[in-house]
Design an enzyme around this catalytic site. Structure first.
Site, PDB file in Angstrom:
ATOM      1  N   HIS A 148      40.676  32.911  48.514  1.00  0.00           N
ATOM      2  CA  HIS A 148      41.614  31.847  48.863  1.00  0.00           C
ATOM      3  C   HIS A 148      42.311  32.048  50.224  1.00  0.00           C
ATOM      4  O   HIS A 148      42.127  31.283  51.147  1.00  0.00           O
ATOM      5  CB  HIS A 148      42.730  31.757  47.803  1.00  0.00           C
ATOM      6  CG  HIS A 148      42.260  31.623  46.387  1.00  0.00           C
ATOM      7  ND1 HIS A 148      41.722  30.464  45.861  1.00  0.00           N
ATOM      8  CD2 HIS A 148      42.281  32.519  45.376  1.00  0.00           C
ATOM      9  CE1 HIS A 148      41.443  30.652  44.581  1.00  0.00           C
ATOM     10  NE2 HIS A 148      41.759  31.886  44.259  1.00  0.00           N
TER      11      HIS A 148
HETATM   12  O1  RIB Z   1      45.845  30.036  43.484  1.00  0.00           O
HETATM   13  C1  RIB Z   1      45.463  31.025  44.416  1.00  0.00           C
HETATM   14  C2  RIB Z   1      46.654  31.575  45.132  1.00  0.00           C
HETATM   15  O2  RIB Z   1      47.539  32.183  44.193  1.00  0.00           O
HETATM   16  C3  RIB Z   1      46.299  32.685  46.138  1.00  0.00           C
HETATM   17  O3  RIB Z   1      47.210  32.672  47.205  1.00  0.00           O
HETATM   18  C4  RIB Z   1      46.470  33.942  45.338  1.00  0.00           C
HETATM   19  O4  RIB Z   1      46.775  35.073  46.146  1.00  0.00           O
HETATM   20  C5  RIB Z   1      47.660  33.581  44.489  1.00  0.00           C
HETATM   21  O5  RIB Z   1      48.823  33.792  45.286  1.00  0.00           O
END
Ligand code: RIB
Ligand code: CA
Length: 313
Positions: free
Chosen positions: A243
């Site tokens: 992500h």
């Molecule tokens: O949903 C994914 C996000 O939530 C990413 O930033 C992960 O690190 C968590 O913070």
């Protein structure tokens, strides 16, 4: 090209860690003014420790790391140890960082920096819940117009939720802060699950990172080997979604990404859909566009960039 000045706001988290490594490996494009930590994946005491650990793994102990909010603006904290492990960085052998945590509060650092730097010259890169940014905008509305851009990881539309059926984790943890940011008028680029779920840590991609045969390569591959197990089991995918590095990669190679400038709003009232980002992808309302909502990326190009940059550390 002058390096772009950024503040990384983060809740490490293995994927946050790769984003920080990518930023610190890219000084020609990115000048990290500071890293402000927030409670999210794990409590603040862990996220700030993890951020300092990552800076030491990158051999950048001079990086300024700050602790910000230990809770959302209005709600109790929700964490994600089930994804990231109890430490938030499960996978590699961890250690206690020697570099100091800055004594200044992270939210104060955000406000002070935006007031001190030329207007429009600092980009905020939130990788976790938006609690620090939300507090900064509430306490110091004068800084809002001074922000160059907010490039954040959060939200979802076609991919729906990952922490509830309707909501993505970062937005769900602090929907009120997300609402402040989305209504602020600041230029926003969002990296939602719609794009991050296309950035999967497949075995060949992790093998390429491990083949670096370096401390950074091994540390990163160990993190990803742990991190991906949750999503592989849940989605039956061929890897875990990387992500947060999408935010930093966008700063370095924006051409890797594509999306639409649309209206995005967040649910803050309904228990059923709390934290849901309602993205007007098809333009069916007359609500004004407030965010570049990224929907796709060149995944091979993304991992090639990450691997080549990690090789520099
Ligand atoms: O949903 C994914 C996000 O939530 C990413 O930033 C992960 O690190 C968590 O913070
Ligand atoms: Ca994160």
């Amino acid at each position: 090209m002058t390096a772009r000045k950024i503040i990384i706001d983060t809740d490490p988290g293995q994927d946050d860690a790769v984003a920080i490594l990518l930023a610190l490996a890219s000084p020609q494009e990115i000048d990290v003014l500071g890293i402000t930590c927030v409670a999210g994946n794990v409590p603040l005491s862990r996220t700030e420790t993890n951020a300092r650990m990552i800076c030491e793994v990158a051999a950048r102990p001079q990086t300024k790391v700050f602790a910000g909010r230990s809770s959302p603006l209005q709600r109790p904290l929700v964490t994600a140890e089930h994804v990231h492990g109890k430490t938030g960085l499960d996978g590699p052998d961890l250690f206690e960082p020697a570099m100091p945590l800055q004594s200044q509060n992270g939210v104060d650092f955000i406000i002070e920096t935006l007031r001190a730097e030329p207007a429009g010259s600092v980009t905020l890169c939130p990788l976790g819940p938006l609690s620090n940014i939300g507090e900064a905008f509430q306490r110091a509305p004068d800084i809002i117009d001074r922000v160059q851009e907010i490039i954040l990881m959060g939200g979802a539309y076609f991919e729906v939720g990952n922490i509830t059926p309707a909501a993505e984790f970062n937005i769900y943890v602090d929907p009120e802060a997300a609402d402040i940011v989305l209504k602020s008028g600041t230029p926003i680029t969002m990296m939602p699950l719609d794009v991050t779920h296309k950035a999967l840590t497949t075995p060949p991609r992790i093998a390429a990172i491990r083949a670096l045969n370096s401390r950074v390569g091994d540390f990163t591959a160990d993190m990803l080997d742990f991190f991906e197990r949750f999503d592989i089991e849940k989605y039956g995918s061929e890897g875990g979604p990387l992500h947060d590095p999408c935010v930093i990669a966008y700063l370095i190679q924006p051409e890797l990404f594509s999306g639409r400038h649309i209206n995005v709003e967040v649910e803050t009232q309904s228990d059923l859909t709390l934290g849901m980002t309602v993205a007007d992808w098809w333009g069916v309302t007359d609500r004004p566009a407030n965010a570049l909502f990224i929907g796709d990326l060149d995944a091979d190009g993304f991992f090639d960039l990450i691997t080549k940059r990690l090789a520099r550390l």
